[in-house]
Design a protein around this motif. Structure first.
Motif, PDB file in Angstrom:
ATOM      1  N   UNK A 294       0.326  -1.442  -0.160  1.00 29.00           N
ATOM      2  CA  UNK A 294       0.622   0.187  -0.167  1.00 29.00           C
ATOM      3  C   UNK A 294       0.274   0.852  -0.152  1.00 29.00           C
ATOM      4  N   UNK A 295       1.695   1.396   0.535  1.00 30.39           N
ATOM      5  CA  UNK A 295       3.030   2.261   0.637  1.00 30.39           C
ATOM      6  C   UNK A 295       3.273   2.551  -0.849  1.00 30.39           C
ATOM      7  N   UNK A 296       4.262   1.496  -1.712  1.00 32.97           N
ATOM      8  CA  UNK A 296       4.996   1.603  -2.355  1.00 32.97           C
ATOM      9  C   UNK A 296       4.822   1.945  -3.148  1.00 32.97           C
ATOM     10  N   UNK A 297       2.379   1.836  -3.600  1.00 33.66           N
ATOM     11  CA  UNK A 297       1.922   2.365  -4.897  1.00 33.66           C
ATOM     12  C   UNK A 297       2.102   3.623  -4.505  1.00 33.66           C
ATOM     13  N   UNK A 298       2.003   4.415  -3.672  1.00 37.06           N
ATOM     14  CA  UNK A 298       1.967   5.237  -3.484  1.00 37.06           C
ATOM     15  C   UNK A 298       3.147   6.680  -4.327  1.00 37.06           C
ATOM     16  N   UNK A 299       3.706   5.808  -3.839  1.00 36.26           N
ATOM     17  CA  UNK A 299       5.456   6.182  -4.902  1.00 36.26           C
ATOM     18  C   UNK A 299       6.182   6.745  -3.265  1.00 36.26           C
ATOM     19  N   UNK A 300       7.225   6.439  -3.140  1.00 36.20           N
ATOM     20  CA  UNK A 300       8.000   6.640  -2.887  1.00 36.20           C
ATOM     21  C   UNK A 300       8.909   7.354  -3.425  1.00 36.20           C
ATOM     22  N   UNK A 301       9.702   8.775  -2.736  1.00 38.17           N
ATOM     23  CA  UNK A 301      10.820   9.106  -3.917  1.00 38.17           C
ATOM     24  C   UNK A 301      12.326   8.839  -2.979  1.00 38.17           C
ATOM     25  N   UNK A 302      12.928   8.828  -3.024  1.00 43.63           N
ATOM     26  CA  UNK A 302      14.156   8.720  -2.594  1.00 43.63           C
ATOM     27  C   UNK A 302      15.759   9.659  -2.621  1.00 43.63           C
ATOM     28  N   UNK A 303      16.234  10.202  -2.079  1.00 41.87           N
ATOM     29  CA  UNK A 303      17.017  10.875  -2.724  1.00 41.87           C
ATOM     30  C   UNK A 303      18.494  10.150  -1.603  1.00 41.87           C
ATOM     31  N   UNK A 304      19.837   9.645  -1.888  1.00 42.51           N
ATOM     32  CA  UNK A 304      20.452   8.736  -1.827  1.00 42.51           C
ATOM     33  C   UNK A 304      21.722   9.677  -2.043  1.00 42.51           C
ATOM     34  N   UNK A 305      22.548  10.539  -0.353  1.00 38.97           N
ATOM     35  CA  UNK A 305      23.543  10.919  -1.174  1.00 38.97           C
ATOM     36  C   UNK A 305      23.517  12.440  -1.814  1.00 38.97           C
ATOM     37  N   UNK A 306      21.683  13.197  -2.267  1.00 35.65           N
ATOM     38  CA  UNK A 306      22.103  14.293  -2.276  1.00 35.65           C
ATOM     39  C   UNK A 306      21.384  13.768  -3.926  1.00 35.65           C
ATOM     40  N   UNK A 307      21.970  12.680  -4.197  1.00 39.50           N
ATOM     41  CA  UNK A 307      20.745  12.171  -5.740  1.00 39.50           C
ATOM     42  C   UNK A 307      19.961  11.360  -5.783  1.00 39.50           C
ATOM     43  N   UNK A 308      18.618  11.878  -6.381  1.00 39.03           N
ATOM     44  CA  UNK A 308      17.017  10.999  -6.593  1.00 39.03           C
ATOM     45  C   UNK A 308      17.916  10.041  -7.190  1.00 39.03           C
TER      46      UNK A 308
END
Length: 104
Positions: free
Chosen positions: A37-51
């Protein structure tokens, strides 16, 4: 005293839950931290300043992400992943241009 602690923990989760992604989540349905359910909302991830869009699993509090290691598979046929350490930030993409960001 332990009753008060157990009562406060769910309240904190429900306040942060709708607007901020969980501390740890995986895209693998076999994993214990999978939440469709949470993944279907769409999760944006920034790792070390880069999406990043190729993240298999992340943990904000411990500061790591798992990414697939090429096309290599393990002996069970699952993608082989490697753990990379660094600052991780996550947000729900369905909340618009300036969503609340979960970070350590």
């Amino acid at each position: 005293m332990s009753d008060k602690n157990t009562e406060q923990a769910p309240e904190a989760d429900t306040k942060a839950g709708p607007d901020v992604p969980p501390d740890r989540i995986s895209v693998n349905p076999r994993h214990e931290h999978f939440d469709g359910e949470k993944l279907q909302r769409g999760i944006g991830i920034r790792f070390k300043g880069t999406e990043r869009t190729n993240i298999e699993e992340y943990c904000i509090s411990e500061g790591w992400v798992r990414v697939q290691a090429g096309k290599t598979l393990d002996r069970k046929g699952q993608p082989l992943t490697i753990k990379l350490k660094g600052p991780v930030e996550a947000w729900y993409e369905d909340l618009g241009d300036e969503p609340p960001i979960a970070k350590a």
